[in-house]
Each structure stands twice: as C-alpha cells, then as structure tokens.
Motif scaffolding. Structure first.
Motif, PDB file in Angstrom:
ATOM      1  N   GLN A  49       0.824  -1.211   0.000  1.00 49.83           N
ATOM      2  CA  GLN A  49       0.000   0.000   0.000  1.00 49.83           C
ATOM      3  C   GLN A  49       0.861   1.265   0.000  1.00 49.83           C
ATOM      4  O   GLN A  49       0.585   2.220  -0.728  1.00 49.83           O
ATOM      5  CB  GLN A  49      -0.940  -0.027   1.206  1.00 49.83           C
ATOM      6  N   GLU A  96      -7.081   1.716   2.235  1.00 49.91           N
ATOM      7  CA  GLU A  96      -6.633   2.066   3.578  1.00 49.91           C
ATOM      8  C   GLU A  96      -5.525   3.125   3.557  1.00 49.91           C
ATOM      9  O   GLU A  96      -5.353   3.882   4.514  1.00 49.91           O
ATOM     10  CB  GLU A  96      -6.121   0.800   4.283  1.00 49.91           C
ATOM     11  N   THR A 125       2.563   2.373  11.556  1.00 50.83           N
ATOM     12  CA  THR A 125       1.452   2.592  10.639  1.00 50.83           C
ATOM     13  C   THR A 125       1.930   3.246   9.350  1.00 50.83           C
ATOM     14  O   THR A 125       3.057   3.742   9.255  1.00 50.83           O
ATOM     15  CB  THR A 125       0.391   3.497  11.281  1.00 50.83           C
TER      16      THR A 125
END
Length: 426
Positions: free
Chosen positions: A251, A328, A389
């Motif tokens: 991602q 996301e 994250t």
C-alpha cells in the motif's frame, strides 16, 4: 533563429516526460494486475535495484558521466568506451558478490534471498543501461537519449504487463525488465564500439588491464554523495519494507508513486532551470542567482499547492474506484502531496552545486538525514511494541523533505554574498 537540428532537439523534453509517464503508468498497471503480496515483492525488488545502482559501480559511473563529454571533444572516445566497460565489470562483480550472499540465506529489511538476488540483477542491468546512454548525453544528443528512455520504458511496460498477466509472478516481471535493459545496453554500447572500430573482447581486455589505474578515491567520493542524496529520498521506503506488513508495504509503495512523480517532474524542470542558474552565476554572481532560484521555488511551490487540492480529490476517487485493496492508504495522500510539492520546488541543491558548495551540500544532506531520522524515532518509538502505521512512514518522508528544503534554503541564503563570481570551489 534556431537551426533545424536545434529545433528537433527541443522534442527531448516531451519525449523524456513520456518516458517518465510510461514508467509510472507501468507501476499503476502492475498494482492492478498483481495481488498485494506480489506487488509488495515487485516493489521490494525495484527498491533493491535502485539502491544497487548507487553503489554497483563504486561511483565510477558518475566519474564517467563527468568525463565522457571531454573525451568526445578531445577525440579520445576509446577511453570513454573503456570506461564504460570498466563500469560494467565492476557492476557485474558487485552483483555476483551480493547474489552469493543472497544464496547463503542473507536477507535485508524483510526481503528474502530471491527478491534480493533478482533486484540486484535488475539493478546491474539498469546500471549498464545508464552507462551505455551516457554516450548520447555526452554528445549533447538529447533527442537520441530521450528516444532510448522511451524505448526502454515502452518495452518494459508491454513485456512486463504481458508476463504479469500470464504468470502473476513479480519475480518474472522483474527478470523481464532486467532483460530489456540488458539487451538495449548491449545494442547501444555496441554502436559506440563500432564507431571506433573496437570489438567486445578487445574492449573488455583493455578494461581489465586498466583497472589498476582507476581513480577510486574520486569515484568513491561521488558514490557517497549520490548515496546520501538517495537515502534522503528513499529511506522511508526501506523503513516501510522493514517495519510494515507485506500488505502495508504494498500500500505504501503505491502511494509512494506520488513521490516518484514529483522527483521526475523536478528533474524535468531542473533540466532547464539548472543551466539558466549556471549562466546567471557565471555572469551576474551569486546574489542574482539566489533571487532567481527564490522566485522559481516560490512559483513552483504556489502552483503545486493550488494543483494539490483537485489532485487530492481525483486520487481519492481513483484509488477507491480502481484500487479498493489500497483504500486504507488514501489517508496518506494529502501528506504525500505536501512532500511531493516540496520536492518539486526544491532548487536550492542546484544553487549550492552551481556556486561550488558541493561539500557543504553533502554534509548538509547527511546531517538532515540523521536529524530527521532521530526526530522520527523519538516521535514514533517503534521499539515500544506498537505497530508502525502507514502514517508513521509518511511522516518520516515529510520530515526528510521539510528539513532538507529548509536547511538547503537557509544555507543558500547565508552563502549568497560569500561566493565570488569566479566560482572558485571552497
């Protein structure tokens, strides 16, 4: 009035932009065709490849790029071709050494031995292509260089996409791209050899014989300069490959295309701005050059800020529509757009190079990299056990760009009245 030849050469800018667009489009297509794990593997292989290109020739490629134009002017093209062969020898030797490490089970940043090995092979082929195309750039034949880039980008897109559709294997895609770069490198370098009536065996025999004469100290210095600059632009991706999950790295890699686009745009704009700044410095001095650099940076920064708002909306919609597995990561888009705008508008490094402060720029980049990393580590505390994250990695990229831009601008402002028009290095 420009001659017809000069008019034709002006096409190099749109052709080079087309090549860059094809490279970015290939990433988008592969992200669509491959699953998350496969795209993470593909992105990891490319990261290894680009890193290898910084060290594979031990800096000799940068020395050759600097000296080949002089060889052309002085009619010493044999020395240029021998230098290209020496670069290839060093790249192959380095690649073999790393592949042997990989075969023994060595891994780095969560990348297995297979990804490491194929990434190094891809990097060696890419290094050979960059070495071979030095000839067209050294002759000032920007149009031929642009066509060489378009050819490689187009073939990589078509063949890589075909392999991805038929095999779904990221390793096979990377191998295909490596083959494209290697074949084109052989063809381009062969043309240089034909020009001086030199065969392959003779070229590499001379290259081996002259290896002890290499000025490795100068080459290694250039390698360190390039490696520090590269680290400032890519350390976030290495950290992402090490700390994020496989899906998270995939991602982030898709979102990092924004940063790659910004670097490509900066390189394209700077191809015109850098020569102009150099001319102004040679004729008018550092203060005038600084003011031009300031106006260019502010103008690009303002334009980038305006474009960012519609770009954010378009990207949010596009990823949600065509890349649902990556939705996301859409929270990163505004932050990475800011980073991208900062990178596009950064002409301060060019100013410091032109005015002769390359050593200070190297130290500045190294200190900025260290400080930004320490601030990020203190803020995120990855050792505390909490998972890293996507936003954490984006924050690292933002810190690197913000501190780097501010530090370079401040240094340029402090030195603008110090450097005389003669441009003597300090």
């Amino acid at each position: 009035m420009l001659s017809p030849r000069r008019m034709r050469q002006l096409w190099y800018a749109p052709l080079l932009a087309l090549a860059m667009a094809l490279v970015m489009f290939r990433m988008l297509v592969l992200a669509r065709l491959l699953d998350l794990n496969a795209f993470a593997t593909f992105s990891g292989g490319l990261l290894v490849s680009s890193t290898f290109c910084m060290v594979g020739c031990l800096g000799l490629q940068s020395v050759l790029q600097r000296e080949w134009p002089g060889y052309v002017v002085r009619g010493q093209e044999l020395r240029a071709v021998i230098g290209a062969a020496q670069c290839n020898l060093l790249a192959v030797a380095s690649a073999v050494a790393v592949c042997l490490f990989a075969a023994s089970g060595f891994s780095i940043a969560g990348m297995g031995s297979q990804v490491l090995a194929i990434g190094v092979v891809h990097g060696a082929a890419q290094q050979a292509f960059l070495v071979a195309t030095t000839e067209s750039r050294s002759r000032g034949d920007a149009l031929r260089y642009a066509w060489q880039q378009v050819g490689r980008a187009g073939l990589s897109l078509v063949l890589g996409t075909t392999v991805a559709v038929t095999t779904s294997s990221p390793v096979a895609v990377i191998a295909t791209e490596a083959m494209v770069s290697a074949v084109l490198s052989v063809a381009i370098l062969r043309a240089s050899m034909i020009r001086i009536a030199l065969g392959w065996c003779a070229a590499y025999r001379l290259a081996l014989r002259r290896l002890p004469r290499l000025r490795l100290r100068s080459a290694l210095t250039m390698m360190v300069v390039m490696l520090v600059a590269f680290a400032g632009l890519n350390v976030d991706r290495w950290v992402a490959s090490h700390l994020l999950s496989t899906a998270g790295f995939a991602q982030y890699s898709l979102m990092a295309i924004l940063l790659a686009v910004s670097q490509a745009m900066q390189a394209l704009i700077n191809a015109s701005v850098y020569p102009m700044l150099a001319r102004r410095f040679a004729t008018l001095g550092s203060a005038v050059t600084f003011n031009i650099c300031l106006r260019a940076s502010v103008a690009v920064l303002a334009l980038g800020a305006l474009v960012s708002f519609p770009a954010n909306a378009l990207l949010q919609y596009s990823i949600g529509r065509w890349y649902p597995l990556y939705s996301e990561a859409t929270s990163l888009i505004p932050l990475l757009l800011v980073v991208g705008v900062l990178r596009v508008s950064d002409f301060w490094s060019s100013y410091l190079l032109i005015t002769g402060y390359e050593t200070r720029l190297l130290v500045l980049n190294g200190v900025t990299l260290l400080v930004a990393t320490l601030i990020w580590l203190a803020w995120t505390a990855p050792w505390a056990g909490a998972p890293t994250t996507l936003w954490d990695i984006g924050l690292l990229a933002a810190l690197l760009s913000l501190l780097g831009t501010v530090a370079a601008a401040a240094t340029a402002w402090r030195t603008q009245e110090v450097r005389p028009v003669t441009g003597i290095h300090r």
